[in-house]
Design an enzyme around this catalytic site. Structure first.
Site, PDB file in Angstrom:
ATOM      1  N   ARG A   1       3.934  -0.645  -4.846  1.00 47.83           N
ATOM      2  CA  ARG A   1       3.708  -1.122  -3.476  1.00 47.83           C
ATOM      3  C   ARG A   1       2.349  -1.778  -3.298  1.00 47.83           C
ATOM      4  O   ARG A   1       2.044  -2.311  -2.231  1.00 47.83           O
ATOM      5  CB  ARG A   1       3.802   0.043  -2.502  1.00 47.83           C
TER       6      ARG A   1
ATOM      7  N   GLU B   1      16.784 -19.165  -4.896  1.00 45.10           N
ATOM      8  CA  GLU B   1      16.460 -17.812  -5.343  1.00 45.10           C
ATOM      9  C   GLU B   1      15.933 -17.841  -6.793  1.00 45.10           C
ATOM     10  O   GLU B   1      14.944 -17.182  -7.116  1.00 45.10           O
ATOM     11  CB  GLU B   1      17.706 -16.907  -5.209  1.00 45.10           C
TER      12      GLU B   1
ATOM     13  N   CYS C   1       0.854  -1.187   0.000  1.00 49.99           N
ATOM     14  CA  CYS C   1       0.000   0.000   0.000  1.00 49.99           C
ATOM     15  C   CYS C   1       0.901   1.251   0.000  1.00 49.99           C
ATOM     16  O   CYS C   1       2.033   1.209   0.470  1.00 49.99           O
ATOM     17  CB  CYS C   1      -0.938   0.093   1.189  1.00 49.99           C
TER      18      CYS C   1
ATOM     19  N   GLU D   1       7.479 -16.177  -9.015  1.00 47.21           N
ATOM     20  CA  GLU D   1       6.764 -14.957  -8.683  1.00 47.21           C
ATOM     21  C   GLU D   1       6.452 -14.089  -9.884  1.00 47.21           C
ATOM     22  O   GLU D   1       5.431 -13.413  -9.888  1.00 47.21           O
ATOM     23  CB  GLU D   1       7.487 -14.147  -7.595  1.00 47.21           C
TER      24      GLU D   1
ATOM     25  N   ASN E   1      -2.153   2.539   5.859  1.00 43.49           N
ATOM     26  CA  ASN E   1      -1.320   1.356   5.590  1.00 43.49           C
ATOM     27  C   ASN E   1      -1.235   0.568   6.889  1.00 43.49           C
ATOM     28  O   ASN E   1      -1.114   1.170   7.958  1.00 43.49           O
ATOM     29  CB  ASN E   1       0.105   1.760   5.215  1.00 43.49           C
ATOM     30  N   GLY E   2      -1.243  -0.755   6.785  1.00 47.75           N
ATOM     31  CA  GLY E   2      -1.131  -1.585   7.983  1.00 47.75           C
ATOM     32  C   GLY E   2      -2.420  -2.360   8.209  1.00 47.75           C
ATOM     33  O   GLY E   2      -3.243  -2.502   7.292  1.00 47.75           O
TER      34      GLY E   2
ATOM     35  N   TRP F   1      -2.980  -2.650  -1.575  1.00 51.38           N
ATOM     36  CA  TRP F   1      -2.713  -4.083  -1.684  1.00 51.38           C
ATOM     37  C   TRP F   1      -3.632  -4.702  -0.631  1.00 51.38           C
ATOM     38  O   TRP F   1      -3.419  -4.523   0.570  1.00 51.38           O
ATOM     39  CB  TRP F   1      -1.251  -4.389  -1.389  1.00 51.38           C
TER      40      TRP F   1
ATOM     41  N   LYS G   1       5.655  -4.773  -3.298  1.00 50.93           N
ATOM     42  CA  LYS G   1       6.993  -4.535  -2.761  1.00 50.93           C
ATOM     43  C   LYS G   1       6.848  -4.087  -1.315  1.00 50.93           C
ATOM     44  O   LYS G   1       5.929  -3.362  -0.986  1.00 50.93           O
ATOM     45  CB  LYS G   1       7.622  -3.409  -3.587  1.00 50.93           C
TER      46      LYS G   1
ATOM     47  N   LYS H   1      12.210 -16.572  -8.092  1.00 55.82           N
ATOM     48  CA  LYS H   1      12.055 -15.531  -9.105  1.00 55.82           C
ATOM     49  C   LYS H   1      11.161 -16.007 -10.245  1.00 55.82           C
ATOM     50  O   LYS H   1      10.278 -15.288 -10.690  1.00 55.82           O
ATOM     51  CB  LYS H   1      13.442 -15.141  -9.628  1.00 55.82           C
TER      52      LYS H   1
ATOM     53  N   HIS I   1      15.627 -38.934  -3.820  1.00 57.45           N
ATOM     54  CA  HIS I   1      14.840 -39.349  -2.656  1.00 57.45           C
ATOM     55  C   HIS I   1      13.370 -38.994  -2.834  1.00 57.45           C
ATOM     56  O   HIS I   1      12.627 -38.930  -1.856  1.00 57.45           O
ATOM     57  CB  HIS I   1      15.427 -38.725  -1.380  1.00 57.45           C
TER      58      HIS I   1
HETATM   59  C1  F6R Z   1      11.223 -11.525  -4.085  1.00 57.72           C
HETATM   60  C2  F6R Z   1      11.246 -10.450  -3.120  1.00 57.72           C
HETATM   61  C3  F6R Z   1      10.796 -10.732  -1.743  1.00 57.72           C
HETATM   62  C4  F6R Z   1      11.599  -9.895  -0.721  1.00 57.72           C
HETATM   63  C5  F6R Z   1      11.023 -10.095   0.678  1.00 57.72           C
HETATM   64  C6  F6R Z   1      11.819  -9.343   1.720  1.00 57.72           C
HETATM   65  O1  F6R Z   1      11.728 -11.131  -5.308  1.00 57.72           O
HETATM   66  O2  F6R Z   1      11.594  -9.346  -3.421  1.00 57.72           O
HETATM   67  O3  F6R Z   1      10.882 -12.090  -1.446  1.00 57.72           O
HETATM   68  O4  F6R Z   1      12.925 -10.283  -0.770  1.00 57.72           O
HETATM   69  O5  F6R Z   1       9.705  -9.657   0.697  1.00 57.72           O
HETATM   70  O6  F6R Z   1      11.826  -7.977   1.457  1.00 57.72           O
HETATM   71  P1  F6R Z   1      12.887  -7.025   2.116  1.00 57.72           P
HETATM   72  O7  F6R Z   1      14.213  -7.415   1.586  1.00 57.72           O
HETATM   73  O8  F6R Z   1      12.475  -5.658   1.702  1.00 57.72           O
HETATM   74  O9  F6R Z   1      12.808  -7.241   3.593  1.00 57.72           O
END
Ligand code: F6R
Length: 606
Positions: A27, A480, A2, A487, A99-100, A73, A601, A484, A503
């Site tokens: 966001r 990782e 948000c 997502e 937000n929250g 969001w 984000k 990626k 296994h």
């Molecule tokens: C995936 C991604 C998320 C963040 C996670 C932690 O591409 O970006 O998995 O890594 O939400 O976010 P931060 O690093 O901001 O604490």
């Protein structure tokens, strides 16, 4: 998660709000709205992306020099016009963006309904304007101060009321909020990139602080209502850094920025004479020597960076190390001692679980160090020791350049600890040399191979399931890579320790299933290659990623060759092709790369 932006000044607020909200859309992007003050409160909001709100706003004239806006969001209540912010009370005299999460909202709503209030949405936020109207104290800030003891949970709130038409008030409680100071104009925002075009002087509110913004100035108050001393900070981010600058997506731009991000991070701490200096780390040599255990705590991609840290601290320095998901760590009653070091890793510095894990570690008297990308973020401000990654602003939801700089920061930190502990320093000198070379090698790799990786990813159109496999640090990168791909392209992907495949998981490998085989660790190369061959023998389409391409000819259908570096640094290079594969697979599948579904984000709620 948000975004909030608010404005008080002489300019028309609507275009400023729209512009700010577009910068915050990363966001949260399931709905957006704004409220303007002009002979009463005028709310315009809609489900969907910002362009829908923009069209609505442009469909007629909207005036007002005071406004609040929000991009959402969804947490409580599905994305819909009604559930979009701002929310108002029954009389439409108070408008609120939030937000929250207000955790006790159901109780509050029951109470408010029994006193005759009617609700228009399914959100937790709507309780707030109703509380403001039922508890009105004759002054907007006093009323906000009066209602906050009733709120449980986390909140950043920006509020306006036609009862006090030339002001905005705001409060911060476990959700970030900053005030922007312009010339006779003021902004409130949850993320400064919304206002950077207008001002670079900001006040980050502390938890529990309130603010009143009028065209005449800003006042900040502590939770006890007393005026607070504030220290505006000047932000020197380059505004180019938050634009796409000709790239089709932020994610691609950020992948391509990785050599510079590495350069800035490494050069920021590593001097010509091999001295490493972390200006914001206050631990003294004695405390560092005494560290008996390390915990690396983070979420998502940052957690995957922590996996590399475990390898460095444990296998190279001999310090027992655990890597923990912050959402688990905070509730698992971790056994911590004063000679334990908890390293929290967070790009945004605002992730709710990571922040809570850090606070819990401080409460349990462990030493705490944060690795974060955002100066002024909550984690940066509360951590007693900080290492900043210098990746610059990261806008794409999928983290790329922040991750790679977290790896660099952890490698530098391991070298630093080794130096202080006088522990295997020679080995670490080779790492330092590798760190000096890595920005250039990353650049070379991108120049030489980005187009061929794009060609390989064309096949991604048909992928349904994919497997990322590797051993040791390759397994960390596999995790990782698989995150990626999931997502942003919505391809189901799994990461497996290569030796673990037989296994169980090998049963899923059939003709044509893509297997991304990472084989960069010299010490494990034979074993890894033989595991990769096991998948090929079952029909897998193997994409090999290795600094030993000549060893992979029988094991892989296509090979992405990497430059050579010491094993512990290989993740910094080997993650790049996995990022590019995911990016191009997502593009070819028509996915919204920078704003993947259901995600946002900076996850500031649990
Ligand atoms: C995936 C991604 C998320 C963040 C996670 C932690 O591409 O970006 O998995 O890594 O939400 O976010 P931060 O690093 O901001 O604490």
């Amino acid at each position: 998660m948000c975004g909030i932006v608010g404005y008080v000044g002489e300019r028309q607020a609507a275009p400023l709000m729209l512009d700010g909200l577009k910068k915050l859309e990363y966001r949260g992007y399931d709905s957006a709205g704004l409220a303007l003050q002009h002979q009463g409160i005028n709310v315009i909001k809609a489900q969907g992306r910002m362009d829908i709100l923009e069209k609505l706003v442009h469909s007629r004239e909207h005036v007002g020099n005071v406004g609040i806006g929000h991009t959402r969001w969804a947490t409580h209540g599905k994305p819909s016009d009604e559930n979009s912010h701002p929310h108002c009370d029954c009389s439409g005299q108070f408008a609120v963006v939030h937000n929250g999460i207000i955790e006790n909202y159901l109780e509050l709503i029951d109470e408010l309904k029994s006193s005759g209030q009617q609700f228009a949405s399914e959100t937790d936020t709507e309780a707030v304007p109703h509380l403001l109207s039922t508890m009105w104290q004759g002054d907007l800030l006093s009323t906000l101060m009066a209602i906050t003891p009733k709120l449980e949970g986390s909140y950043a709130l920006a509020v306006m009321s036609e009862k006090s038409p030339d002001e905005l008030v705001a409060v911060r409680h476990d959700s970030p909020l900053a005030i922007g100071i312009g010339d006779d104009e003021y902004f409130v925002t949850s993320d400064i990139r919304a206002i950077l075009e207008h001002t670079r002087d900001v006040i980050y509110l502390e938890d529990g602080q309130f603010a009143r913004l009028t065209p005449r100035g800003v006042q900040v108050f502590n939770s006890d209502g007393q005026p607070a001393e504030v220290f505006p900070v000047h932000i020197d981010w380059d505004s180019e850094a938050i634009e796409k600058s000709g790239y089709p997506h932020f994610m691609l731009k950020e992948i391509m920025e990785q050599p510079d991000a590495l350069r800035n991070t490494i050069a920021g701490y590593l001097a010509e004479d091999d001295e490493i200096r972390f200006p914001d780390v206050k631990l003294d040599a004695g405390e560092i020597k005494d560290i008996s255990k390390i915990f690396l705590v983070a979420c998502g991609t940052a957690y995957h960076a922590g996996l590399l840290g475990k390898h460095l601290f444990e296998t190279m320095l001999g310090i027992p190390t655990e890597t923990d998901l912050a959402s688990e760590f905070r509730y698992r009653n971790p056994v911590l001692q004063p000679d334990h070091l908890v390293i929290v890793i967070s790009q945004s510095g605002e992730t709710a679980d990571t922040l809570a894990a850090m606070r819990e570690s401080l409460r349990r008297q462990a030493k705490v160090l944060a690795i974060t990308n955002v100066v002024g973020s909550t984690i940066a401000r509360e951590a007693p020791n900080v290492i900043y990654t210098k990746a610059g602003p990261e806008t794409a939801v999928a983290s790329t350049k922040a991750y790679i700089t977290q790896l660099a920061a952890l490698s530098l930190l391991a070298c630093y600890v080794s130096r202080v502990q006088d522990n295997k320093w020679d080995k670490f000198k080779t790492l330092l040399q590798g760190l000096r070379e890595v920005p250039h090698l990353a650049e070379q790799f991108l120049d030489k191979h980005k187009d061929s990786v794009e060609k390989i990813a064309k096949d991604g159109q048909h992928w349904r399931d994919a497997f990322f496999i590797g051993r040791g640090l390759d397994w960390a990168v596999a995790q990782e890579g698989s995150l990626k791909l999931k997502e942003i392209s919505y391809v189901h992907a799994e990461a497996y320790a290569a030796g673990e495949l037989k296994h169980g998981t090998l049963a899923l490998v059939e003709e044509g299933v893509p297997v991304i085989g990472l084989a960069t660790q010299q010490s494990l190369i034979d074993k890894t290659i033989s595991n990769i061959k096991e998948t090929k023998a079952r029909g897998a389409y193997v994409i090999g990623i290795s600094q030993f391409p000549e060893r992979m000819t029988d094991a892989a259908d296509v090979i992405i060759p990497l430059p050579k570096l010491p094993d512990p640094l290989m993740p910094i290079l080997s993650v790049i092709p996995t990022q590019l594969l995911s990016y191009h697979a997502a593009v070819i599948r028509g996915c919204d790369v920078d704003k993947p579904r259901n995600l946002a984000k900076s996850v500031t709620v649990e």
